[in-house]
Enzyme design. Structure first.
Site, PDB file in Angstrom:
ATOM      1  N   CYS A 142     -31.389   1.217  49.164  1.00  0.00           N
ATOM      2  CA  CYS A 142     -31.268  -0.307  48.298  1.00  0.00           C
ATOM      3  C   CYS A 142     -31.779  -1.868  48.210  1.00  0.00           C
ATOM      4  O   CYS A 142     -32.765  -2.432  49.753  1.00  0.00           O
ATOM      5  CB  CYS A 142     -29.939  -0.339  47.859  1.00  0.00           C
ATOM      6  SG  CYS A 142     -28.899  -0.428  49.920  1.00  0.00           S
ATOM      7  N   HIS A 176     -25.278  11.259  52.216  1.00  0.00           N
ATOM      8  CA  HIS A 176     -25.118   9.885  52.041  1.00  0.00           C
ATOM      9  C   HIS A 176     -23.255   9.670  51.748  1.00  0.00           C
ATOM     10  O   HIS A 176     -22.442   9.445  51.183  1.00  0.00           O
ATOM     11  CB  HIS A 176     -24.774   9.019  51.489  1.00  0.00           C
ATOM     12  CG  HIS A 176     -26.970   8.803  51.987  1.00  0.00           C
ATOM     13  ND1 HIS A 176     -27.003   8.158  51.306  1.00  0.00           N
ATOM     14  CD2 HIS A 176     -27.088   8.379  53.711  1.00  0.00           C
ATOM     15  CE1 HIS A 176     -28.717   7.509  51.620  1.00  0.00           C
ATOM     16  NE2 HIS A 176     -28.818   8.130  53.199  1.00  0.00           N
ATOM     17  N   TYR A 220     -29.898  13.106  43.539  1.00  0.00           N
ATOM     18  CA  TYR A 220     -29.197  12.696  44.772  1.00  0.00           C
ATOM     19  C   TYR A 220     -27.858  13.224  45.003  1.00  0.00           C
ATOM     20  O   TYR A 220     -26.307  13.225  44.404  1.00  0.00           O
ATOM     21  CB  TYR A 220     -29.051  11.494  44.449  1.00  0.00           C
ATOM     22  CG  TYR A 220     -28.234  10.653  45.808  1.00  0.00           C
ATOM     23  CD1 TYR A 220     -28.691   9.950  47.092  1.00  0.00           C
ATOM     24  CD2 TYR A 220     -27.496   9.482  45.207  1.00  0.00           C
ATOM     25  CE1 TYR A 220     -28.675   9.545  47.991  1.00  0.00           C
ATOM     26  CE2 TYR A 220     -26.656   8.897  46.235  1.00  0.00           C
ATOM     27  CZ  TYR A 220     -27.439   8.817  47.375  1.00  0.00           C
ATOM     28  OH  TYR A 220     -26.957   7.626  48.505  1.00  0.00           O
ATOM     29  N   ASP A 231     -26.706   8.169  58.814  1.00  0.00           N
ATOM     30  CA  ASP A 231     -28.919   8.217  57.915  1.00  0.00           C
ATOM     31  C   ASP A 231     -29.498   7.205  58.415  1.00  0.00           C
ATOM     32  O   ASP A 231     -30.580   6.910  59.139  1.00  0.00           O
ATOM     33  CB  ASP A 231     -29.504   8.200  56.774  1.00  0.00           C
ATOM     34  CG  ASP A 231     -30.159   8.591  55.865  1.00  0.00           C
ATOM     35  OD1 ASP A 231     -31.177   9.104  57.050  1.00  0.00           O
ATOM     36  OD2 ASP A 231     -30.231   8.117  54.908  1.00  0.00           O
TER      37      ASP A 231
END
Ligand code: ADP
Ligand code: SF4
Length: 681
Positions: free
Chosen positions: A31, A174, A171, A262
């Site tokens: 992001c 996360h 996706y 991560d």
């Protein structure tokens, strides 16, 4: 210089389904703190990475519809056809440099607030939403919701293809994806064909991946981003899922979950930290595998490929800190790489709904707005000389850019070492990589002959007037306050000369703490807890007192607060919460309860007090007071930058140094706003 042939393997093309990347450098989705709020800035940032040589450049999450709305977090949108034009500028820009463009489609299920769309958040069952304190609960998806989500995802993939993307993601990483939530027995307690066995829990994901392949697989690669420990932290089930789906995606983008895991900071892990968990994937799948691990060293990258851990070297943070890593390796300029320091200031942008900032790369997100390029600077506009007083992050960055522009630059620092606060702070536990902020700049300065560096040179206003340089920049930093003034105590609570009170500056100057130590941390960032760790490890009995409910609130933005608290607990530290510093006596320290309840008095040997800082602007103020003497001394301007102007994070000092160096003789200083592009355009 030619490329070191050892690194040739990093420049081999790799086929990903129907597309081929020109090399193994892969910017994974990350992001930016802007997305559709500032599409021009976002697009230029991605384009700069493509220009810097990354073979693949990806977006952040693009929402697939109104049931997955992140507001107020910035994100991209592929809700309907009207969104195609806006998002298509990114692949267009990336293609100009021969890179492939990837888009991470996402439905975040329970992590969506849907605050603006007002549709109920969706989940495999009805649960409180994630990433929120609001008492919102999800709707348990019925069969129609499942069908709609599947159709929306595939429709978004078709739009991504129309927009020009080469790689389109599903996706499940996360812990932030509807697919992850379906996969996890702790969220998915359904009794229909979408719950129960792993095969059932993976059904929605499989249907979407297969649907994407059918719809766009002729020209686009379908990538799958998967946290290998995504399924309730169970690596065995993670392996089973990879086995189960191994033939469907064209690319496996694997990592460890959740986002803070991560993107671990350098305080807690080092380059290549994900290898142990993700290494199995290459042994299971025949498709290309990409993963991350804050890779900044070409030798580590090479080793990952050579040892068969990865096919593509993934990077988010290293590509933010230095968008030109691939080009620098290609041109034999490995020592020029601006290595990420693992501080997560970049992530703090998204977390505070602000454009991403970076400690090492001040140009990030200012490529469009200010027209800054991470590697190119305009030539000097005059033969003026510049004296920079203070060789911390602000002074060194200012000198670095000015010298690249061709100016004659002198840096003088009072201390024996250059680097200012980064040099000093990097000697504290866990912060060793932060010294890269100084090292990168010192190396660059040493390559040029228009720079003079002086250490052990404390300068006063009179000395500076004698130097007689046209421009004087004070980058003299800041000092921690001794009187207790901070965010809670707005007026002094200490005299400032107490012998048993130390500040972080004293600790970094190796002042000795004695007896029971009490650390009072009103700063709320990293230094208080790093000093606490140092003192406990040196054998001191330490109590950590904070005026807020939890330790280091700022570190929630850098995603390491939970790890810091766990570390303090491991170290056996006593933590006292919601107590504000009231008074220090010879052998006692007193605190008031911030809610008016009972106070706290602790036995005291040494107090370490972190409240706020005072700018070191005395020399600057002296020079301003002597302005009438400037013309005779040949001086034109006197400026103050970085902590000496306004104490802040290191990234702010670097940015200030950079800005000053660019703005000298820049007549075009208008900075356009970050603006969203209207949908109709
Ligand atoms: P910033 O983060 O703004 O770069 P730092 O505190 O890291 O600030 O660095 C400031 C540097 O300025 C320190 O290395 C300090 O030794 C130096 N300094 C402060 N006052 C003077 C002075 N009067 N003369 C020379 N150097 C100074
Ligand atoms: Fe690395 Fe820090 Fe820059 Fe993020 S802000 S890319 S962690 S140096």
């Amino acid at each position: 210089m030619p490329r070191d042939p050892r690194y040739d393997v990093l420049f081999e093309p790799v086929k990903i389904g129907p597309v081929t990347t020109k090399n193994r450098f892969y910017q994974v989705p990350h992001c930016s703190g802007t997305s559709d709020n500032a599409p021009d800035a976002n697009t230029r940032m991605r384009e700069t990475k493509a220009e810097g040589g990354w073979g693949v450049v990806c977006t952040e999450i693009a929402e697939i519809g109104d049931t997955t709305e992140f507001w107020p977090f910035p994100s991209l949108h592929l809700w309907d056809d009207a969104d195609i034009k806006r998002i298509s500028r990114m692949p267009e820009a990336v293609h100009r440099h021969g890179a492939l463009a990837g888009v991470e489609l996402g439905h975040v299920g329970l992590a969506a607030g849907n605050r603006a769309s007002r549709t109920p958040p969706l989940g495999p069952t009805s649960r409180l939403t994630l990433e929120s304190v609001e008492p919102f609960q999800s709707k348990m998806m019925d069969k129609q919701d499942i069908r709609t989500l599947r159709q929306q995802h595939i429709a978004a993939a078709v739009r991504a293809k129309k927009a020009g993307f080469d790689i389109v993601y599903a996706y499940a990483g996360h812990g932030l994806s509807i697919f992850s939530q379906f996969l996890q027995p702790s969220f998915n307690t359904r009794s229909d064909e979408y719950g129960g066995s792993l095969e059932n829990r993976a059904r929605l994901l499989r249907e979407v991946l297969e649907g994407m392949k059918d719809a766009i697989g002729d020209t686009c690669a379908v990538a799958f981003r998967f946290g290998v420990n995504e399924i309730d932290g169970d690596l065995v089930q993670g392996q089973e899922l990879v086995e189960m789906l191994k033939d469907i995606p064209d690319l496996w983008d694997v990592n460890i979950s959740d986002w803070p895991e991560d993107s671990q900071t350098s305080r807690f892990s080092k380059e290549g930290f994900q290898e142990q968990q993700i290494a199995f994937v290459k042994g299971v799948v025949d498709k290309p595998v990409v993963s991350v691990g804050r890779f900044t060293s070409p030798d580590t990258m090479l080793s990952q490929v050579r040892r068969g851990v990865l096919d593509l070297v993934g990077a988010a943070r290293p590509s933010i800190a230095d968008p030109f890593i691939p080009t620098k390796i290609d041109e034999g300029r490995v020592d020029d790489i601006r290595e990420c320091i693992g501080c997560n200031v970049c992530a703090s942008g998204e977390m505070s709904y602000a454009p991403m900032r970076c400690t090492q790369n001040p140009t990030i997100m200012d490529e469009y707005r200010r027209g800054w390029h991470p590697e190119k600077v305009p030539p000097k506009g005059s033969d003026d000389s510049i004296l920079i007083v203070g060789g911390g992050p602000a002074g060194l960055e200012c000198a670095n850019i000015l010298s690249k522009r061709g100016y004659e630059v002198t840096v003088a620092d009072a201390r024996a070492d250059l680097g200012g606060r980064v040099k000093r702070e990097s000697s504290l536990p866990g912060l060793s990589e932060w010294v890269r902020v100084a090292d990168y700049r010192l190396y660059a300065l040493q390559q040029l002959d228009n720079v003079n560096l002086y250490t052990d040179s404390p300068l006063e206003a009179g000395d500076i007037l004698e130097f007689g340089m046209e421009h004087v920049v004070l980058a003299t930093g800041a000092k921690w306050r001794r009187d207790g003034v901070g965010r809670i105590n707005l007026m002094p609570v200490l005299r400032g000369d107490e012998a048993n009170v130390l500040t972080p500056d004293d600790i970094m100057d190796e002042a000795e703490a004695t007896g029971p130590v009490v650390i009072y941390d009103e700063d709320g960032a990293y230094l208080g807890n790093v000093i606490a760790e140092k003192l406990v490890k040196e054998g001191h009995d330490v109590t950590y007192v904070i005026p807020v409910p939890e330790v280091a609130p700022y570190l929630a933005l850098t995603m390491e607060q939970h790890k810091v608290i766990a570390r303090l607990m491991e170290l056996g530290m006593r933590i006292e919460r919601l107590k504000a510093l009231k008074a220090v006596h010879t052998d006692q320290i007193e605190f008031a309860c911030v809610h008016g309840g009972p106070g706290l008095t602790l036995p005291l040997g040494t107090a370490v007090v972190l409240t706020s800082k005072t700018p070191e602007d005395r020399v600057y103020q002296d020079l301003i007071a002597r302005e009438v003497e400037w013309p005779d001394a040949g001086m034109k301007t006197v400026s103050c930058i970085g902590d000496c102007e306004a104490p802040s994070i290191i990234a702010a000092a670097v940015h200030a140094g950079h800005r000053w160096a660019r703005d000298l003789d820049n007549t075009k200083q208008h900075v356009p706003q970050f603006l969203p592009m209207p949908l109709a355009q």
